[in-house]
Design a protein around this motif. Structure first.
Motif: not given
Ligand code: ZN
Length: 288
Positions: A68-89
């Motif tokens: 019921e609660t939308e979790i909103y990600k900012s552009a900066e958060e999305l970029e950070a998440q992408e970087n984390r995922e790429q580092r973790s492989g």
């Protein structure tokens, strides 16, 4: 807020509540860890009217309780998440930006089609000979099939924004599949083609959500730039935010349902075109 915007919010709320009726029941106690541990933002979750109203939602329905609660990600958060995922492989891929060596931008419009806004938006985009990307909600398509046909006829790309606009990391993965598949089905039924791109509501995603989309042939599409048009901050603020982040391969998140967005685009589009930017549909990037 203008009357049309109140009407839009009302439609979205009614739509979300109606959507809860046929949902299969799920057991929130048995959700995998990754679906229960995501942190939500605070009051900012009243995001473009799609948040369900806790006063009227059936609180005994675990499906809605978890989404019921939308979790909103900012552009900066999305970029950070992408970087984390790429580092973790972890190895899953999303489309967060286009080529950085070309002066190309993708405009994306979420949450339509909307009877009060989509026709005006299509006219405006035609005026500047711009092709854009519409991430539509299945319930809105169900209510406005002719508008989806018009979007297609005007040459824009149509993407999947789930059937009922729920937070995908908060529901079991079979329900994620149902959300995307149900929207794929109604889009296919309406315009005769199945989308290749999807966008999770709020941009909120994890590996399982992205892989579920991928299993349906959908590329999860995020954004580099979110000027926050849904919150009606004023045309000047939206335009300043757009100009601040303008760059090659930008994916701009806007909404099909906001008056100010239309006015801002009348300035932003010709300014970008004068600066040499070309507006593209996402499939043009995927082919390269
Ligand atoms: Zn949305």
């Amino acid at each position: 807020m203008k009357i049309t915007q109140y009407a839009f919010l009302l439609i979205m709320l009614v739509g979300c509540q109606t959507a809860s009726t046929p949902k299969p029941q799920t057991d929130s106690q048995n959700l995998p860890e990754e679906m229960t541990s995501t942190q939500t933002k605070g009051s900012g979750n009243t995001y473009h009217g799609s948040k369900t109203n806790t006063a009227t939602v059936d609180k005994d329905n675990p499906y809605w309780k978890n989404a019921e609660t939308e979790i909103y990600k900012s552009a900066e958060e999305l970029e950070a998440q992408e970087n984390r995922e790429q580092r973790s492989g972890n190895g899953y891929t999303t489309l967060r930006h286009g080529p950085v060596n070309k002066k190309e931008i993708a405009l994306t419009f979420d949450d339509g089609p909307h009877p009060n806004f989509t026709p005006k938006l299509l006219t405006l985009l035609d005026q500047y000979k711009v092709k854009a990307n519409f991430f539509v909600i299945g319930k809105m398509v169900d209510a406005n099939p002719d508008l989806l046909k018009q979007i297609k006829q005007h040459g824009h790309l149509i993407g999947n924004h789930t059937f009922s606009h729920v937070t995908l990391t908060k529901i079991p993965i079979d329900q994620v599949l149902t959300e995307y598949q149900a929207n794929n089905d109604i889009i296919k039924k309406t315009i005769g083609e199945t989308p290749l791109f999807c966008r999770p509501p709020g941009g909120d995603h994890n590996a399982a959500v992205v892989q579920a989309a991928q299993s349906l042939g959908l590329t999860t599409t995020l954004w580099t730039d979110d000027p926050g048009d849904y919150a009606n901050p004023g045309e000047g603020v939206i335009l300043a935010r757009l100009n601040q982040r303008l760059g090659n391969g930008g994916i701009i998140l806007l909404h099909d349902g906001v008056d100010e967005t239309l006015d801002v685009l009348k300035e932003f589009i010709p300014a970008c075109q004068s600066a040499g930017y070309k507006f593209v549909t996402l499939d043009q990037w995927q082919k390269k």
